[in-house]
Design an enzyme around this catalytic site. Structure first.
Site, PDB file in Angstrom:
ATOM      1  N   GLY A 118      36.167  30.796  51.792  1.00  0.00           N
ATOM      2  CA  GLY A 118      37.210  29.944  51.242  1.00  0.00           C
ATOM      3  C   GLY A 118      36.620  28.836  50.388  1.00  0.00           C
ATOM      4  O   GLY A 118      35.600  29.023  49.719  1.00  0.00           O
ATOM      5  N   LEU A 119      37.265  27.676  50.420  1.00  0.00           N
ATOM      6  CA  LEU A 119      36.817  26.500  49.651  1.00  0.00           C
ATOM      7  C   LEU A 119      36.760  26.814  48.156  1.00  0.00           C
ATOM      8  O   LEU A 119      35.833  26.404  47.455  1.00  0.00           O
ATOM      9  CB  LEU A 119      35.453  25.998  50.141  1.00  0.00           C
ATOM     10  CG  LEU A 119      35.377  25.555  51.610  1.00  0.00           C
ATOM     11  CD1 LEU A 119      33.949  25.142  51.970  1.00  0.00           C
ATOM     12  CD2 LEU A 119      36.334  24.404  51.882  1.00  0.00           C
ATOM     13  N   CYS A 120      37.751  27.582  47.680  1.00  0.00           N
ATOM     14  CA  CYS A 120      37.798  27.912  46.250  1.00  0.00           C
ATOM     15  C   CYS A 120      39.221  27.772  45.716  1.00  0.00           C
ATOM     16  O   CYS A 120      39.680  28.588  44.920  1.00  0.00           O
ATOM     17  CB  CYS A 120      37.237  29.305  45.991  1.00  0.00           C
ATOM     18  SG  CYS A 120      37.892  30.601  47.056  1.00  0.00           S
ATOM     19  N   GLY A 121      39.919  26.739  46.196  1.00  0.00           N
ATOM     20  CA  GLY A 121      41.260  26.450  45.694  1.00  0.00           C
ATOM     21  C   GLY A 121      42.232  27.575  46.008  1.00  0.00           C
ATOM     22  O   GLY A 121      42.233  28.146  47.097  1.00  0.00           O
TER      23      GLY A 121
END
Length: 294
Positions: free
Chosen positions: A86-89
């Site tokens: 994750g951590l990709c908008g």
């Protein structure tokens, strides 16, 4: 009200988070440069094959191949390309929403009857659709940690075999196409049945009658697998670059938000500290006055 120790501890925690997000942004930026180079290197090959096929189809009118035959659609396969982390908008949710939208609007009956097959490239899509009782026929986690052309060609080979044998009648690939660091376009491409004139060619096709050896039909049959492999490969490269761009943007925003939060917490810390000092001074003055009166 939070104590000075609590605020100081929170400032330290936010600073640590800021360092992590800043490092992740730098890592994504470094990988993105390599990913962009791979796209630039791969697309001329894909484009030239498409150009040659278009030219051959223009002059070879009697060509026949099972991969072009449109038949009654009984089973549909969707290749859904997400990411492992994750951590990709909104990168992953954009693909998931698009996939669900396509299924709901076009293929709801196939889904309910169990004739909709999903091939989930990477972990996020697989986790989402498995938990919601979709029929996941294939799962391929972790491929972007060591992305190789052999994976794309192997997947195409498997799907080609299933299409010819009638195990599936239509194959679509859903992925994020890389436009820029801050822009990705959710794209739906059809792999099977092949549309002969679907390939996008920038250069005009010249009406030249080349001499082909051994013959046009054999050359088309040899180029088709390469064309499909190139389509799948560029889709994977685009998706990986789009993921890195989305993560770079998300981490940049997180770093800026952390900076703003630190500024706000420092302001709160100074206010609480000033109030504490003022309170201590008032207590000292009150004590001194009480001593004088006594």
């Amino acid at each position: 009200m939070a104590t000075l120790r609590d605020i100081k501890s929170r400032i330290k925690g936010v600073k640590n988070t800021q360092q992590i997000t800043k490092a992740m942004k730098m890592v994504a930026a470094a990988r993105l440069r390599r990913a962009q180079e791979n796209i630039v290197n791969a697309k001329p090959y894909s484009r030239k094959i498409a150009e040659m096929l278009q030219h051959l189809f223009n002059i070879e009118k009697n060509f026949s191949n099972p991969l072009f035959i449109e038949r009654e659609v009984k089973k549909i396969s969707l290749i859904v390309v997400t990411s492992d982390r994750g951590l990709c908008g909104g990168f992953n949710m954009n693909i998931i929403r698009k996939t669900e939208e396509i299924i709901k609007d076009l293929y709801a009956d196939y889904h309910q009857s169990g004739n909709l097959l999903l091939y989930c490239v990477c972990k996020k899509g697989n986790d989402y659709f498995t938990k919601r009782n979709y029929k996941v026929e294939g799962s391929y986690p972790g491929i972007f940690s060591n992305l190789k052309f052999e994976f794309a060609s192997g997947l195409i080979k498997d799907l080609t075999s299933k299409y010819i044998s009638g195990e599936t009648d239509k194959v679509l690939v859903i992925y994020n196409e890389f436009k820029s660091v801050i822009q990705q376009k959710t794209t739906v491409g059809q792999l099977f049945p092949i549309k002969p004139f679907e390939a996008k060619v920038n250069e005009p096709i010249h009406d030249i009658d080349y001499i082909y050896e051994p013959d046009k039909t054999n050359i088309i049959n040899k180029l088709l697998p390469r064309h499909l492999n190139a389509q799948m490969w560029t889709a994977l490269l685009d998706s990986y670059a789009a993921e890195l761009g989305a993560r770079m943007t998300a981490m940049d925003m997180a770093t800026e938000n952390a900076k703003e939060l630190i500024r706000s917490l420092n302001l709160t810390y100074n206010k609480v500290r000033q109030a504490s000092i003022t309170k201590e001074i008032l207590e000292i003055v009150s004590g001194a006055n009480a001593l004088k009166e006594s």
